[in-house]
Design a protein around this motif. Structure first.
Motif, PDB file in Angstrom:
ATOM      1  N   GLY A 166       0.831  -1.191   0.000  1.00 57.63           N
ATOM      2  CA  GLY A 166       0.000   0.000   0.000  1.00 57.63           C
ATOM      3  C   GLY A 166       0.865   1.240   0.000  1.00 57.63           C
ATOM      4  N   ASP A 167       0.221   2.373  -0.053  1.00 58.69           N
ATOM      5  CA  ASP A 167       1.001   3.604  -0.110  1.00 58.69           C
ATOM      6  C   ASP A 167       0.442   4.630   0.877  1.00 58.69           C
ATOM      7  OD1 ASP A 167       3.086   5.165  -1.047  1.00 58.69           O
ATOM      8  OD2 ASP A 167       1.789   6.192  -2.481  1.00 58.69           O
ATOM      9  N   SER A 168       0.016   4.137   2.044  1.00 56.53           N
ATOM     10  CA  SER A 168      -0.563   5.060   3.028  1.00 56.53           C
ATOM     11  C   SER A 168       0.550   5.710   3.841  1.00 56.53           C
ATOM     12  CB  SER A 168      -1.480   4.291   3.953  1.00 56.53           C
ATOM     13  OG  SER A 168      -0.686   3.490   4.795  1.00 56.53           O
ATOM     14  N   LEU A 169       0.133   6.639   4.664  1.00 56.67           N
ATOM     15  CA  LEU A 169       1.065   7.308   5.572  1.00 56.67           C
ATOM     16  C   LEU A 169       1.807   6.278   6.427  1.00 56.67           C
ATOM     17  CD1 LEU A 169       1.751  10.247   6.461  1.00 56.67           C
ATOM     18  CD2 LEU A 169       0.128   9.906   8.328  1.00 56.67           C
ATOM     19  N   ILE A 170       1.066   5.306   6.930  1.00 56.57           N
ATOM     20  CA  ILE A 170       1.667   4.286   7.794  1.00 56.57           C
ATOM     21  C   ILE A 170       2.662   3.429   7.005  1.00 56.57           C
ATOM     22  CG2 ILE A 170       1.169   2.320   9.302  1.00 56.57           C
ATOM     23  CD1 ILE A 170      -0.121   4.693  10.479  1.00 56.57           C
ATOM     24  N   LYS A 196      15.639   5.887   5.061  1.00 54.41           N
ATOM     25  CA  LYS A 196      15.709   7.339   5.166  1.00 54.41           C
ATOM     26  C   LYS A 196      14.744   7.858   6.212  1.00 54.41           C
ATOM     27  CE  LYS A 196      16.782   9.104   0.840  1.00 54.41           C
ATOM     28  NZ  LYS A 196      15.967   9.305  -0.304  1.00 54.41           N
ATOM     29  N   TRP A 197      15.277   8.533   7.188  1.00 58.36           N
ATOM     30  CA  TRP A 197      14.456   9.107   8.247  1.00 58.36           C
ATOM     31  C   TRP A 197      13.833  10.409   7.745  1.00 58.36           C
ATOM     32  CZ3 TRP A 197      13.346   6.696  12.666  1.00 58.36           C
ATOM     33  CH2 TRP A 197      12.671   7.427  13.641  1.00 58.36           C
ATOM     34  N   GLN A 198      12.503  10.506   7.835  1.00 54.05           N
ATOM     35  CA  GLN A 198      11.845  11.714   7.331  1.00 54.05           C
ATOM     36  C   GLN A 198      11.143  12.458   8.454  1.00 54.05           C
ATOM     37  OE1 GLN A 198       9.868   9.292   4.527  1.00 54.05           O
ATOM     38  NE2 GLN A 198      10.746  10.362   2.766  1.00 54.05           N
ATOM     39  N   THR A 199      10.681  13.639   8.134  1.00 55.33           N
ATOM     40  CA  THR A 199       9.991  14.436   9.158  1.00 55.33           C
ATOM     41  C   THR A 199       8.782  13.700   9.701  1.00 55.33           C
ATOM     42  OG1 THR A 199       9.726  15.785   7.193  1.00 55.33           O
ATOM     43  CG2 THR A 199      10.250  16.944   9.228  1.00 55.33           C
ATOM     44  N   THR A 200       8.067  12.965   8.815  1.00 58.87           N
ATOM     45  CA  THR A 200       6.880  12.248   9.300  1.00 58.87           C
ATOM     46  C   THR A 200       7.243  11.253  10.398  1.00 58.87           C
ATOM     47  OG1 THR A 200       7.176  10.883   7.339  1.00 58.87           O
ATOM     48  CG2 THR A 200       5.326  12.418   7.317  1.00 58.87           C
ATOM     49  N   ASP A 201       8.448  10.691  10.324  1.00 59.70           N
ATOM     50  CA  ASP A 201       8.872   9.742  11.356  1.00 59.70           C
ATOM     51  C   ASP A 201       9.061  10.436  12.694  1.00 59.70           C
ATOM     52  OD1 ASP A 201       9.009   7.550   9.508  1.00 59.70           O
ATOM     53  OD2 ASP A 201      10.786   8.511   8.698  1.00 59.70           O
ATOM     54  N   THR A 202       9.696  11.612  12.626  1.00 63.75           N
ATOM     55  CA  THR A 202       9.852  12.394  13.855  1.00 63.75           C
ATOM     56  C   THR A 202       8.484  12.789  14.394  1.00 63.75           C
ATOM     57  OG1 THR A 202      11.791  13.277  12.745  1.00 63.75           O
ATOM     58  CG2 THR A 202      11.198  14.285  14.849  1.00 63.75           C
ATOM     59  N   SER A 258       1.738  -3.555   7.476  1.00 62.03           N
ATOM     60  CA  SER A 258       2.109  -2.364   6.712  1.00 62.03           C
ATOM     61  C   SER A 258       3.609  -2.297   6.410  1.00 62.03           C
ATOM     62  CB  SER A 258       1.692  -1.099   7.466  1.00 62.03           C
ATOM     63  OG  SER A 258       2.503  -0.938   8.597  1.00 62.03           O
ATOM     64  N   THR A 259       4.385  -3.283   6.902  1.00 64.99           N
ATOM     65  CA  THR A 259       5.822  -3.243   6.676  1.00 64.99           C
ATOM     66  C   THR A 259       6.266  -4.523   5.974  1.00 64.99           C
ATOM     67  OG1 THR A 259       5.866  -2.232   8.853  1.00 64.99           O
ATOM     68  CG2 THR A 259       7.988  -2.612   7.816  1.00 64.99           C
ATOM     69  N   ALA A 260       6.964  -4.388   4.843  1.00 66.79           N
ATOM     70  CA  ALA A 260       7.469  -5.562   4.143  1.00 66.79           C
ATOM     71  C   ALA A 260       8.513  -6.249   5.010  1.00 66.79           C
ATOM     72  CB  ALA A 260       8.085  -5.149   2.809  1.00 66.79           C
ATOM     73  N   PRO A 261       8.549  -7.600   5.000  1.00 67.53           N
ATOM     74  CA  PRO A 261       9.505  -8.321   5.851  1.00 67.53           C
ATOM     75  C   PRO A 261      10.939  -7.841   5.655  1.00 67.53           C
ATOM     76  CG  PRO A 261       8.036  -9.863   4.755  1.00 67.53           C
ATOM     77  CD  PRO A 261       7.677  -8.505   4.245  1.00 67.53           C
ATOM     78  N   LEU A 262      11.268  -7.546   4.401  1.00 77.33           N
ATOM     79  CA  LEU A 262      12.630  -7.096   4.106  1.00 77.33           C
ATOM     80  C   LEU A 262      12.935  -5.771   4.804  1.00 77.33           C
ATOM     81  CD1 LEU A 262      15.075  -7.870   2.473  1.00 77.33           C
ATOM     82  CD2 LEU A 262      14.207  -6.465   0.616  1.00 77.33           C
ATOM     83  N   GLN A 263      11.933  -4.903   4.846  1.00 76.37           N
ATOM     84  CA  GLN A 263      12.115  -3.614   5.523  1.00 76.37           C
ATOM     85  C   GLN A 263      12.323  -3.822   7.014  1.00 76.37           C
ATOM     86  OE1 GLN A 263       8.670  -1.224   4.313  1.00 76.37           O
ATOM     87  NE2 GLN A 263      10.198   0.301   3.756  1.00 76.37           N
ATOM     88  N   LEU A 264      11.558  -4.789   7.561  1.00 76.97           N
ATOM     89  CA  LEU A 264      11.726  -5.095   8.981  1.00 76.97           C
ATOM     90  C   LEU A 264      13.141  -5.591   9.252  1.00 76.97           C
ATOM     91  CD1 LEU A 264       8.442  -6.791  10.221  1.00 76.97           C
ATOM     92  CD2 LEU A 264       9.463  -4.648  10.989  1.00 76.97           C
TER      93      LEU A 264
END
Lengths: 281, 264
Positions: free
Chosen positions: B12-16, B240-246, B129-135
């Motif tokens: 998906g391509d949501s905020l989460i 990449k850490w983004q503002t939304t993460d903060t 909401s998180t692909a296993p590879l990303q985890l």
């Protein structure tokens, strides 16, 4: 012509062979020139794969010397040599390291410490070259065997090698996948002046090589152009190898005193020659 | 076999979905921690509303989350029942022998039920909401400080990603072996429990053998492509850490403050 690979009196023995006093490779010597397509043929256990693993240092020779692009293979040079030689192995699944197509192509680059920015460019170039860029984010499970082998080739191309070894790379593919992979390799060879060493069971594939080397019992028994090798006829059959159908037909026609050209012909070439046979007389 | 946890990711391509996996991983664990601070209906309803908000933001249908509860339903019922029947205090509604239902018991049972639901929903949200590879990447990145004590972070991360990559390959292989053994007369999933366990053996042994062969092939392929261990490797995939993460962290801080304020 410059030599890319020089193998000098190479001997190799597997651990298990020590007691039996057998050798996997016996006194193998040859040179391969830059830009050549060399096919290595031989039945199972003749030492073909062992030879390819010796060339890039995956196995350490018992004695003898291997020179790749001016570098003598040793523990110091092995990683440089591996960068110059890419191997496409037989099983498409068992050489796919990355979780996605682009990750897999990047794997070799990551190992060589290439900077990320250049890595992205090279991954893209290589994938576009093998026509797999649109699959960049796909997982291997969603690809066909031929596509996986193309990704494996991209992974090698990205490292910009001098030599590509095809270690029975097409033997697990369907005919379409085989054609796909071979025509790609042919194009790459012409474009980038690569040297190709193809280890194969497929006699028709070997027929299109510049040079054929025949292995038997760990020894290099014959080398020559396809025409020279296939002219051996019965001798090849004795070594457990097949002779391509047009060659067998040629031999049979020769026995009946037809005047037939000596160079190698594909099946279509043979047909063309046959239907012109009486009209030209 | 398709219900394997690793395969639960819903693209998906949501905020989460777009949040940094490190942020999601850390915050999910943090959330499970602060759930235990809630001890009255105000604090629980605030957390429930917050969780539902997160689920809405992920644009993943609620039914996937309810499916996540199903395998744990007996554990939940058992724990809630235990709380209800054995804790005392407040007004007594009903009792029989040692069993009693009291005011405290009912509220405690409800709280525990809420805790379960919140934990399951939040962790399901993470895996959906998180692909296993990303985890795997997130774990690698978070474990990086351990390199100081010679913990092989790179190697562990590579192992994780190779393991994930081979899950579908080995599943295919399992299906093939099952079919091959069926053709030889093995019955899977039939007969007594012991019979069923015995029928696993002709499945496991070929699977083990072929996995070892694969591992050997893979090791050779990796070496011929220049793999020499983690030292000196560069990385293709970068988080990449983004503002939304903060912002997500700030939001969780606000929730924590609200929770401290609302609880008894």
């Amino acid at each position: 012509m410059t030599e890319v690979i020089k193998v000098d009196h190479l001997n190799y023995q597997y651990e298990a062979q020590k007691e039996l006093n057998e050798m996997a490779l016996k006194d193998v010597s040859f040179t391969i020139n830059k830009g050549e397509w060399v096919a290595i043929i031989g039945h199972n256990g003749s030492g073909k794969s062992t030879l390819s693993k010796n060339i890039n240092g995956l196995l350490a020779p018992k004695s003898g010397e291997i020179t790749v692009d001016g570098l003598v293979l040793s523990t110091e040079t092995v990683w440089d040599i591996r960068r110059k030689i890419g191997i496409v192995f037989q099983n498409p699944d068992n050489q796919f390291v990355g979780a996605t197509v682009e990750d897999d192509v990047a794997f070799g680059l990551e190992n060589n410490g290439i900077e990320r920015k250049e890595m992205q460019e090279r991954v893209r170039d290589a994938l576009e070259r093998v026509d797999m860029w649109q699959f960049a984010a796909k997982e291997p499970a969603r690809l066909s065997g031929g596509q996986k082998q193309r990704v494996a080739i991209a992974g090698i191309v990205a490292l910009r090698p001098e030599v590509i070894i095809l270690d029975e790379s097409t033997s697990m593919l369907d005919p379409e996948g085989r054609d796909e992979v071979l025509s790609l390799i042919h194009q790459l060879k012409d474009e980038r002046g690569l040297t190709i060493i193809s280890i194969t069971h497929d006699i028709n594939e070997a027929a299109s090589a510049d040079k054929i080397m025949v292995m038997d019992g760990g020894q290099l028994v014959k080398q020559g152009t396809p025409a020279e090798i296939f002219a051996l006829g019965e001798q090849l059959v004795d070594m457990g190898l097949d002779v391509p159908y047009p060659e067998r037909l040629k031999a049979a026609l020769k026995k009946r005193h037809f005047d037939i050209p000596d160079d190698y012909m594909t099946e279509e070439g043979m047909v063309d020659w046959l239907w012109q046979l009486n009209s030209t007389k | 076999m398709n219900k394997l946890i690793l395969g639960r990711y819903i693209a998906g391509d949501s905020l989460i979905h777009r949040l940094d996996p490190r942020a999601k991983l850390v915050l999910s664990f943090y959330f499970v921690g602060i759930i235990f601070m809630a001890n009255n209906w105000q604090s629980f309803s605030m957390l429930l509303i917050f969780t539902l908000g997160c689920i809405l933001a992920s644009k993943i249908s609620l039914s996937f989350f309810l499916k996540g509860v199903r395998p744990l339903i007996w554990l939940i019922i058992f724990t809630v029942a235990l709380q209800m029947l054995f804790s005392s205090g407040g007004q007594m509604y009903w009792h029989w022998g040692i069993f009693k239902i009291s005011e405290f018991g009912v509220t405690n049972g409800l709280y525990i039920f809420c805790r379960f639901i919140l934990i399951i929903f939040m962790s399901t949200l993470l895996t959906l909401s998180t692909a296993p590879l990303q985890l795997a990447d997130a774990i690698e990145s978070l474990l990086k400080p351990l390199k100081a004590i010679k913990f092989p972070v790179y190697e562990i991360a590579l192992m994780l990603s190779i393991a994930l990559r081979f899950v579908p390959t080995l599943m295919d292989e399992t299906a093939k072996i099952m079919n091959a053994q069926r053709a030889r007369g093995v019955n899977f999933g039939q007969g007594s429990l012991i019979k069923q366990m015995q029928s696993i053996i002709p499945l496991l042994i070929p699977l083990f053998v072929s996995s070892f062969n694969r591992a050997e092939d893979l090791a050779i392929a990796m070496e011929s492509r220049g793999y020499q261990g983690g030292e000196g490797r560069t990385k293709y995939r970068v988080l990449k850490w983004q503002t939304t993460d903060t912002m997500a962290f700030v939001l969780f801080a606000v929730v924590t403050v609200a929770l401290v304020y609302l609880k008894n």
